[in-house]
Write a protein that holds these residues in place. Sequence first.
Motif, short mmCIF file in Angstrom:
data_model
loop_
_atom_site.label_atom_id
_atom_site.label_comp_id
_atom_site.label_asym_id
_atom_site.label_seq_id
_atom_site.Cartn_x
_atom_site.Cartn_y
_atom_site.Cartn_z
N SER A 181 0.35 -1.10 0.01
CA SER A 181 -0.11 -0.12 -0.22
C SER A 181 0.76 1.53 -0.44
O SER A 181 0.09 1.91 -0.50
CB SER A 181 -0.89 0.13 1.21
N GLU A 182 1.82 1.04 0.17
CA GLU A 182 2.79 2.41 0.37
C GLU A 182 4.18 2.23 -1.25
O GLU A 182 4.45 3.49 -1.15
CB GLU A 182 3.94 2.38 1.12
N HIS A 235 -1.64 3.69 -5.11
CA HIS A 235 -2.39 4.61 -5.55
C HIS A 235 -2.59 5.19 -7.28
O HIS A 235 -3.98 4.96 -7.48
CB HIS A 235 -1.62 6.03 -5.54
N GLN A 253 4.28 4.16 8.76
CA GLN A 253 3.01 5.28 8.73
C GLN A 253 2.56 5.86 9.28
O GLN A 253 2.83 5.57 10.47
CB GLN A 253 1.73 3.95 7.69
N PRO A 254 2.04 6.62 8.72
CA PRO A 254 1.79 7.66 10.23
C PRO A 254 1.31 7.16 11.47
O PRO A 254 0.37 6.92 10.82
CB PRO A 254 1.25 9.05 9.16
N GLY A 297 -1.81 7.65 13.13
CA GLY A 297 -2.69 7.65 13.43
C GLY A 297 -3.88 7.29 11.82
O GLY A 297 -5.26 7.09 11.71
N SER A 298 -3.09 7.04 10.85
CA SER A 298 -3.53 6.49 9.66
C SER A 298 -3.94 5.42 8.98
O SER A 298 -3.54 4.40 10.19
CB SER A 298 -2.25 6.68 8.58
N SER A 299 -4.39 4.54 8.56
CA SER A 299 -5.34 3.70 7.79
C SER A 299 -5.05 3.49 6.15
O SER A 299 -5.26 4.32 6.23
CB SER A 299 -6.16 2.84 8.78
N GLN A 343 -8.63 3.92 4.58
CA GLN A 343 -9.65 5.31 4.19
C GLN A 343 -9.04 6.06 3.72
O GLN A 343 -9.37 7.06 3.03
CB GLN A 343 -9.50 6.07 6.15
N ARG A 344 -7.73 5.29 3.05
CA ARG A 344 -7.02 5.83 1.71
C ARG A 344 -7.35 5.66 0.49
O ARG A 344 -7.42 6.08 -0.25
CB ARG A 344 -5.45 5.37 1.53
#
Length: 332
Positions: A147-148, A153, A185-186, A188-190, A193-194
């Motif tokens: 996902s990175e 994306h 990954q930062p 609070g991110s998931s 949600q992206r």
Amino acid sequence: MTTLDRLRLVRDMVRIRCAEETLADLYRDEQLMRTPTHFSIGQEATAVGVCAATRRGDVVYSAHRSHAPYLAKGGDLAALVAELYGKETGCARGRGGSVHLVDHAAGFGGSAAILGEMIPVAVGAAWAFAMDGAPRVALTFFGDGASEEGVFHESLNFAALHRLPVVFVCENNQYSIASPLSARQPAGSSIWQRALGYGMRASRIDGNDVLAVHDAARTAVEAARAGEGPHLLELDTYRWREHVGPHPDAGGYRSHAEVASWIERCPIRTAADALRPEDPTVDDRIDAWRAEFTEEVARAVELARAAPFPDVTDLLSGADEPRPLAPTTRRN
């Protein structure tokens, strides 16, 4: 789902567990499988729950941790085992190994080792289905590390733009090789949600609960089939073995307490606990299935050992050519 349907999910998980545990032991002890091998032991619910929601004509693609999706979609066990042994009767004629499985007859389109590689391939298949007006869905399994990648994306954007019938399945096992999510990954991110940012539906599910996974996957697959566009499923799970190889944890980057806590959440045990009130014989069934599938994989191993290696004069031939006929362990 009926009780029989739910038991079938447990049965499929037990089959994958038996196959992989046997192969992991042989990989370690025999030293005859000379292919990097990524086991899904502990993650069986993601593959089984998702693939049980598909139809025969739907196509599944996977990343390097491919044994479970391959078997869950109906891939031939004997051909998988022969591929790990590098034999001509393997599903890729002994040329691809563990990370390059394929079984078009079962609807398993292929797997590959490059991070994120099969995500756009699944999107391409979904685009073809949409252009042909075919009621088919493409699905792609990948890990949290993929996902990175930029292609993740790009693929989500393209799929959302064209409302393609594709389901993105993120098996979030908390690590990319030895790096935890917190290091990559930062806070609070998931991941799920992206996907919302591209206007598609997305959900996060307990990936060790095969019943919950199946319910979510069925909703996503049928919505995609009905022309409602793509869906992303983030499935929280955990691999019990090392990133690549048969050992429990060669790197020491995970604490014993962490691993033990996830083993307590074993997907087979979780499903059995849920089913026991309606079928008190579920534990006896699991014992019988273990015996059945241990014997099945033993037969597949014997077939693989006896099969020929690819002829050296034929090594550059395409793996898409029909492989020699061999006894099958395909399940319908």
